[in-house]
Each structure stands twice: as structure tokens, then as C-alpha cells.
Design a protein around this motif. Structure first.
Motif, PDB file in Angstrom:
ATOM      1  N   CYS A 120       0.414  -1.094  -0.045  1.00  0.00           N
ATOM      2  CA  CYS A 120      -0.127   0.166  -0.175  1.00  0.00           C
ATOM      3  C   CYS A 120       0.577   1.752  -0.076  1.00  0.00           C
ATOM      4  N   ALA A 121      -0.042   2.473  -0.258  1.00  0.00           N
ATOM      5  CA  ALA A 121       0.925   3.893  -0.099  1.00  0.00           C
ATOM      6  C   ALA A 121       1.747   4.092   1.332  1.00  0.00           C
ATOM      7  N   ALA A 122       2.283   4.746   1.734  1.00  0.00           N
ATOM      8  CA  ALA A 122       2.769   5.811   2.814  1.00  0.00           C
ATOM      9  C   ALA A 122       1.498   6.169   3.279  1.00  0.00           C
ATOM     10  N   GLY A 123       1.302   5.409   4.756  1.00  0.00           N
ATOM     11  CA  GLY A 123       0.146   5.542   5.265  1.00  0.00           C
ATOM     12  C   GLY A 123      -1.265   4.936   5.455  1.00  0.00           C
ATOM     13  N   TYR A 124      -0.714   3.993   4.413  1.00  0.00           N
ATOM     14  CA  TYR A 124      -2.148   3.060   4.548  1.00  0.00           C
ATOM     15  C   TYR A 124      -1.411   1.580   4.691  1.00  0.00           C
ATOM     16  N   TYR A 125      -2.857   0.924   4.768  1.00  0.00           N
ATOM     17  CA  TYR A 125      -2.472  -0.670   5.432  1.00  0.00           C
ATOM     18  C   TYR A 125      -3.372  -1.659   4.802  1.00  0.00           C
ATOM     19  N   PRO A 126      -3.625  -3.385   4.514  1.00  0.00           N
ATOM     20  CA  PRO A 126      -3.589  -3.893   3.592  1.00  0.00           C
ATOM     21  C   PRO A 126      -5.177  -4.102   4.331  1.00  0.00           C
ATOM     22  N   GLY A 127      -6.183  -4.908   3.706  1.00  0.00           N
ATOM     23  CA  GLY A 127      -7.024  -5.539   4.236  1.00  0.00           C
ATOM     24  C   GLY A 127      -7.593  -6.076   3.289  1.00  0.00           C
ATOM     25  N   THR A 128      -8.662  -7.289   3.216  1.00  0.00           N
ATOM     26  CA  THR A 128      -9.466  -7.394   2.355  1.00  0.00           C
ATOM     27  C   THR A 128     -11.028  -7.726   3.413  1.00  0.00           C
ATOM     28  N   ASP A 129     -12.359  -8.041   2.719  1.00  0.00           N
ATOM     29  CA  ASP A 129     -13.363  -7.901   3.103  1.00  0.00           C
ATOM     30  C   ASP A 129     -14.311  -8.484   1.761  1.00  0.00           C
ATOM     31  N   GLY A 163      -7.668  -7.142   7.663  1.00  0.00           N
ATOM     32  CA  GLY A 163      -6.680  -5.839   7.856  1.00  0.00           C
ATOM     33  C   GLY A 163      -5.661  -5.637   9.415  1.00  0.00           C
ATOM     34  N   THR A 164      -4.672  -5.019   8.859  1.00  0.00           N
ATOM     35  CA  THR A 164      -4.208  -4.526   9.606  1.00  0.00           C
ATOM     36  C   THR A 164      -4.223  -3.511  10.003  1.00  0.00           C
ATOM     37  N   ALA A 165      -4.073  -3.364  11.833  1.00  0.00           N
ATOM     38  CA  ALA A 165      -4.999  -1.869  12.566  1.00  0.00           C
ATOM     39  C   ALA A 165      -3.951  -0.973  12.394  1.00  0.00           C
TER      40      ALA A 165
END
Length: 261
Positions: free
Chosen positions: A39-48, A223-225
Motif C-alpha cells: 500500500c501507499a505510505a500511511g495505508y494498511y492492507p485488508g480484504t473483505d 485488515g492490519t489495524a
């Protein structure tokens, strides 16, 4: 053709690759470059993922969802969604690279098709990218390189099973997963409401043959908090996962009037 979760996972990978070659509207639709975590800086990956079955035929469902720029079932007023593919407005033939633009909940939404197919007998397959946006009411920013929905006939054609899956990057992955989960669950439920509001229970109850792929309310999210990069959010049915998801679920279907993607 029936799409298993393994098949969907393969298609997700392929669609993400295709997204690298599809021309996305450069003015506002582009996705930011990925960093070490994807992900871009300041963002964290997740899926739903949301799985939901409606007791209506595929053809009935297609009459509601089959136009890429008609999102009345997802909370957007009629004729409020625009596109860069004016030719498709008449033909209803949507192709990779087609983007739709709309404003809702204070956010400007841009979704660009990477894969699209709607054969007469199913399944309906729509994969698109989701450009960066902010939902101020939940203090969260997110975007996605894969936002997909598949609708396929089950129970001998007497019902239709939906799979909404998104891979996303969010400023807070826990909140992002909860918001996206509520949005997609609400969309699935609303399609059934448009067609009469009957609830799916089983194929046997419909008097047909076949096995439904997924029961209503079945879902998975992760998702990573942001508060702890090692913490992972996991959820089951709406309202049963965390306080965040439960609080969002209180709004129920009403939320879609103000917050739908």
C-alpha cells in the motif's frame, strides 16, 4: 459456470494484473504506487468478503444490477452516475477501461472496470479498481486495486448467490474493513428488497435442485489495524465481529442512503 472461492482468488490475481494495463482516468482515478506493505505510505492492507443469496433468478437480479451506471440499488439517485464511455450508455456493453463517477457521502467515487462479463445465464462478473477516497463521517481513507462482485445462479436457477470481495488499502484497516463490509452487505440485501424482499433459507425451501454456494450473512474480513501493525481484524457476520463493525451495523439499511459505494 460456477465460481468457487479458489477460482475467485485466481481471478482476483489475474484482475489485479490486468489493472496494471487498463487505462485508468489519470485526472483523479489513478491508484498510488505500492510501498513495502503493498500500500501507499500511511495505508494498511485488508480484504473483505460478503457472501449472500437471494431467492430470485439470475435474470431477475440482472435486471437490477446489469447496468454499470445505474446504481439506484446501491444508494445513488437515477441518472447521477456518469462515465467516460458514452457509447456504452446506449449499448449497455461495458468494457475494461470504462470508469464511472459519482458523489456520495461527501466522497467523489471513481471505479474503473478491469473485467466485465454478463452472459444471459450467468455468472455476472464485475471487477473494478476503486480510486482513493475519504469517508469523513468514519475518519477513514481507502482505495482498492480489486473490488469485485460475482452473481451466479444456484438451486437449479431458482436463486442467485452473490460474492462481494475487495482487496483494499486504508488509513485504518479495521475501520476500512468494517465500512466496506457494511456497504457490500447492504448492497446485496437491497437487491433482494428490490425484487420483493423474500429471504433465502435453502434450496429445498424453494422447491428446486442444487446447492447454494454460501449462506446469508456469511463473510470474512481482515485488515492490519493502524494502532498495531501486527494486529489483524477478523469478522464473521455483520454485527458479530468487533465494536466498530457492530456500531456500523446499527445503522442497517438506512446507512445506504448516505453511504454506499
Amino acid at each position: 459456470m460456477k465460481l468457487s472461492l479458489n477460482t475467485l482468488a485466481f481471478l482476483m490475481t489475474a484482475a489485479t494484473s490486468v489493472a496494471q494495463t487498463v487505462t485508468i482516468p489519470a485526472t483523479t482515478g489513478s491508484l498510488p504506487p505500492a510501498g513495502p506493505n503493498g500500500c501507499a505510505a500511511g495505508y494498511y492492507p485488508g480484504t473483505d468478503t460478503v457472501l449472500y443469496t437471494v431467492p430470485y433468478t439470475y435474470q431477475q437480479v440482472l435486471s437490477v444490477i446489469g447496468n454499470y451506471t445505474n446504481l439506484t440499488w446501491s444508494g445513488s439517485p437515477a441518472n447521477s452516475v456518469t462515465t467516460n464511455n458514452s457509447a456504452a450508455l446506449a449499448s449497455n456493453d461495458w468494457t475494461p477501461g470504462t470508469a464511472r463517477f459519482y458523489d456520495i457521502a461527501g466522497a467523489h467515487v471513481i471505479e474503473t472496470i478491469t473485467t466485465y462479463s454478463k452472459p444471459a445465464n450467468g455468472p455476472y462478473v464485475e471487477f473494478h479498481t476503486l480510486a482513493p477516497l475519504r469517508i469523513a463521517s468514519y475518519d477513514v481513507d481507502f482505495y482498492g486495486d480489486f473490488d469485485g462482485q460475482v452473481w451466479q445462479p444456484v438451486c437449479g436457477g431458482r436463486a442467485t448467490a452473490a460474492n462481494f470481495t475487495i482487496n483494499f488499502c486504508a488509513s485504518n484497516a479495521t475501520t476500512g474493513a468494517a465500512v466496506l463490509h457494511l456497504l457490500h452487505m447492504t448492497d446485496a440485501v437491497t437487491v433482494g428488497q428490490y425484487l420483493g424482499g423474500q429471504n433465502y433459507t435453502s434450496c429445498a425451501a424453494l422447491g428446486g435442485n442444487g446447492t447454494a454456494t454460501g449462506s446469508n450473512g456469511t463473510s470474512a474480513a481482515s485488515g492490519t489495524a493502524t494502532s498495531s501493525p501486527a494486529a489483524v481484524y477478523t469478522g464473521a457476520a455483520v454485527g458479530q465481529a468487533t465494536g466498530v463493525l457492530g456500531a456500523l451495523a446499527v445503522a442497517g439499511i438506512v446507512a445506504c442512503a448516505n453511504l454506499c459505494l
